[in-house]
Design an enzyme around this catalytic site. Structure first.
Site, PDB file in Angstrom:
ATOM      1  N   ARG A 214       0.837  -1.207   0.000  1.00  0.00           N
ATOM      2  CA  ARG A 214       0.000   0.000   0.000  1.00  0.00           C
ATOM      3  C   ARG A 214       0.869   1.253   0.000  1.00  0.00           C
ATOM      4  O   ARG A 214       2.030   1.221   0.411  1.00  0.00           O
ATOM      5  CB  ARG A 214      -0.920   0.007   1.225  1.00  0.00           C
ATOM      6  CG  ARG A 214      -1.831  -1.199   1.335  1.00  0.00           C
ATOM      7  CD  ARG A 214      -2.617  -1.173   2.638  1.00  0.00           C
ATOM      8  NE  ARG A 214      -3.481  -2.351   2.801  1.00  0.00           N
ATOM      9  CZ  ARG A 214      -3.078  -3.503   3.319  1.00  0.00           C
ATOM     10  NH1 ARG A 214      -1.826  -3.632   3.745  1.00  0.00           N
ATOM     11  NH2 ARG A 214      -3.925  -4.523   3.432  1.00  0.00           N
ATOM     12  N   LYS A 237      -1.585  -1.118   8.098  1.00  0.00           N
ATOM     13  CA  LYS A 237      -3.015  -1.384   8.252  1.00  0.00           C
ATOM     14  C   LYS A 237      -3.273  -2.622   9.091  1.00  0.00           C
ATOM     15  O   LYS A 237      -4.196  -2.645   9.923  1.00  0.00           O
ATOM     16  CB  LYS A 237      -3.680  -1.544   6.883  1.00  0.00           C
ATOM     17  CG  LYS A 237      -5.183  -1.743   6.952  1.00  0.00           C
ATOM     18  CD  LYS A 237      -5.802  -1.783   5.563  1.00  0.00           C
ATOM     19  CE  LYS A 237      -7.321  -1.941   5.654  1.00  0.00           C
ATOM     20  NZ  LYS A 237      -7.958  -1.948   4.313  1.00  0.00           N
ATOM     21  N   HIS A 316      -3.725   3.033  -5.640  1.00  0.00           N
ATOM     22  CA  HIS A 316      -3.972   1.777  -4.927  1.00  0.00           C
ATOM     23  C   HIS A 316      -4.242   0.624  -5.885  1.00  0.00           C
ATOM     24  O   HIS A 316      -4.008  -0.547  -5.533  1.00  0.00           O
ATOM     25  CB  HIS A 316      -5.154   1.949  -3.970  1.00  0.00           C
ATOM     26  CG  HIS A 316      -5.400   0.752  -3.107  1.00  0.00           C
ATOM     27  ND1 HIS A 316      -4.580   0.411  -2.048  1.00  0.00           N
ATOM     28  CD2 HIS A 316      -6.365  -0.205  -3.155  1.00  0.00           C
ATOM     29  CE1 HIS A 316      -5.030  -0.701  -1.475  1.00  0.00           C
ATOM     30  NE2 HIS A 316      -6.107  -1.094  -2.124  1.00  0.00           N
ATOM     31  N   ARG A 319      -1.727  -2.188  -6.624  1.00  0.00           N
ATOM     32  CA  ARG A 319      -1.696  -3.368  -5.732  1.00  0.00           C
ATOM     33  C   ARG A 319      -2.477  -4.520  -6.345  1.00  0.00           C
ATOM     34  O   ARG A 319      -2.028  -5.667  -6.311  1.00  0.00           O
ATOM     35  CB  ARG A 319      -2.271  -2.972  -4.371  1.00  0.00           C
ATOM     36  CG  ARG A 319      -2.286  -4.067  -3.316  1.00  0.00           C
ATOM     37  CD  ARG A 319      -2.594  -3.438  -1.958  1.00  0.00           C
ATOM     38  NE  ARG A 319      -3.052  -4.379  -0.942  1.00  0.00           N
ATOM     39  CZ  ARG A 319      -2.253  -5.099  -0.175  1.00  0.00           C
ATOM     40  NH1 ARG A 319      -0.946  -4.994  -0.309  1.00  0.00           N
ATOM     41  NH2 ARG A 319      -2.741  -5.910   0.742  1.00  0.00           N
ATOM     42  N   HIS A 341      -2.341 -11.013   2.952  1.00  0.00           N
ATOM     43  CA  HIS A 341      -3.713 -11.367   3.317  1.00  0.00           C
ATOM     44  C   HIS A 341      -3.730 -12.648   4.140  1.00  0.00           C
ATOM     45  O   HIS A 341      -2.986 -13.592   3.848  1.00  0.00           O
ATOM     46  CB  HIS A 341      -4.564 -11.568   2.062  1.00  0.00           C
ATOM     47  CG  HIS A 341      -4.811 -10.307   1.310  1.00  0.00           C
ATOM     48  ND1 HIS A 341      -5.065 -10.278  -0.045  1.00  0.00           N
ATOM     49  CD2 HIS A 341      -4.844  -9.009   1.722  1.00  0.00           C
ATOM     50  CE1 HIS A 341      -5.247  -9.020  -0.433  1.00  0.00           C
ATOM     51  NE2 HIS A 341      -5.125  -8.244   0.620  1.00  0.00           N
ATOM     52  N   TYR A 350      -8.787  -8.855  -5.077  1.00  0.00           N
ATOM     53  CA  TYR A 350      -7.757  -8.128  -5.817  1.00  0.00           C
ATOM     54  C   TYR A 350      -7.467  -8.792  -7.162  1.00  0.00           C
ATOM     55  O   TYR A 350      -7.087  -8.125  -8.129  1.00  0.00           O
ATOM     56  CB  TYR A 350      -6.465  -8.049  -4.996  1.00  0.00           C
ATOM     57  CG  TYR A 350      -6.494  -6.991  -3.921  1.00  0.00           C
ATOM     58  CD1 TYR A 350      -5.967  -5.725  -4.147  1.00  0.00           C
ATOM     59  CD2 TYR A 350      -7.068  -7.249  -2.676  1.00  0.00           C
ATOM     60  CE1 TYR A 350      -6.001  -4.746  -3.166  1.00  0.00           C
ATOM     61  CE2 TYR A 350      -7.114  -6.277  -1.687  1.00  0.00           C
ATOM     62  CZ  TYR A 350      -6.578  -5.023  -1.939  1.00  0.00           C
ATOM     63  OH  TYR A 350      -6.617  -4.055  -0.968  1.00  0.00           O
TER      64      TYR A 350
END
Length: 361
Positions: A214, A237, A316, A319, A341, A350
């Site tokens: 990110r 995050k 973003h 990503r 993840h 994604y």
């Protein structure tokens, strides 16, 4: 002499007062707070009347008034509960930006339901409230507010404030996916425009493509994070920790991470990989903040001749592009690990190209 008790006020019954300035006695009703003048009567008469009135109040009003207050069910307003919920929320140790978003959402909920008793808020009222956002084309906001309402009422149930969650029966708004995915061809065009603007933006785009991280994590990367042939990343995050090898190569663009790192070192006097020496828009020379990366990317994108059917992709989206390219070259599990993840279901989101790529038969 000045400290000697006034003989008129000494040992008077409760609620009785003598006003020397007016030479009169006054009795205050303890129920209503009203003060009643008794006039210029004798002390004996004033005391007699006050005792009689006090006894009457004691026998007729105080017990029943107190009983009613004991029987009353206090009204717990939604606003009052939100004060308590804010404390619960603060204990979850959310990221500052997440807390900022939640606080703004709580203000919205308070403006709508704040004065209502929390137990009297109905499913119908919540449904109408959420529908107002859906009708305005703000499905994402409706979904976010419903999710927050569910949690607010759930915590109220846990603490025994209410017995049921009025938000549960409402429909879950399906968020609109408006932002387009970015293709590799579009990335290449935007990167070319970025290169003509600033080296740091092109480097930030390359790092995002090679690491899948990110913008917040990219802006914090330092040369001190590099050791033993790897760059060590703690995702802001999630707190997930990664050690990405500098030898990591994305074959489709013939680029490795160590090549980009060496470019970042060239002419860079700071510890940060993404560093700007140019003062622009009030920004001082130094590490480039996440919002500045997003803004610069948007400027580079808008300088191109690219056209988008929906909302143009943001920084973003690199990503997502990285996850799709690595999934094709090294498999979906590798893409999942690189993105950090915990489960494949998030990675699948994604990997969804949203119609930007052909299915190869």
């Amino acid at each position: 002499m000045s400290n000697r008790p006034d003989r008129y006020n000494a040992n008077l019954p409760r609620n009785l007062t003598f006003r020397k300035s007016r030479q009169s006695y006054y009795w205050r009703n303890p129920v209503t707070g009203q003060e009643i003048p008794l006039g210029r009567i004798s002390r004996r008469e004033a005391v007699s009347q006050a005792l009689e009135a006090n006894n009457y109040i004691d026998e007729n009003y105080i017990p029943s008034s107190l009983l009613l207050r004991l029987k009353e069910k206090p009204e717990f307003t939604f606003s009052l509960w939100l004060d308590r919920y804010a404390i619960i929320l603060s204990r979850r140790e959310l990221k500052p930006n997440t807390m900022k978003i939640r606080n703004n959402q709580l203000k919205t909920l308070c403006a709508e339901f704040g004065t209502k008793a929390i137990e009297n808020i109905t499913t119908r009222e919540i449904a109408i409230f959420l529908d107002s956002y859906i009708e305005s084309g703000k499905k994402n906001m409706a979904a976010a507010l419903r999710s927050l309402l569910l949690d607010v009422f759930r915590e109220a149930i846990v603490e025994g404030v209410i017995e049921r969650n009025p938000a549960e029966p409402t429909r879950t708004p399906t968020p609109d996916v408006k932002r387009e995915r970015m293709s590799l061809e579009q990335f290449t065009v935007i990167r070319s425009a970025a290169q003509s603007m600033s080296n740091w933006l092109a480097n930030a785009m390359d790092i995002a493509l090679l690491t899948g991280q990110r913008r917040e994590d990219i802006s914090k990367m330092t040369f001190d994070d590099i050791r033993d042939g790897r760059i060590f990343i703690t995702q802001g995050k999630t707190g997930h920790m990664l050690a990405v090898p500098l030898s990591l190569t994305l074959n489709v663009v013939s680029l490795s991470l160590d090549q980009v790192v060496e470019r970042c070192r060239a002419g860079n006097p700071s510890e940060f990989l993404i560093y700007s020496t140019v003062r622009k828009g009030g920004r001082k020379p130094g590490a480039v903040l996440p919002d500045a990366i997003t803004s610069a990317f948007a400027d580079a994108r808008d300088k191109t001749a690219l056209e988008f059917a929906q909302s143009p992709p943001s920084f973003h989206e690199i990503r997502s592009l990285a996850s799709r390219l690595y999934a094709a070259e090294k498999g979906e599990e590798f893409a999942q690990r690189l993105l950090g993840h915990k489960n494949m279901s998030m990675t699948k989101k994604y990997l969804d190209s949203r119609g930007q790529e052909f299915d190869m038969v």
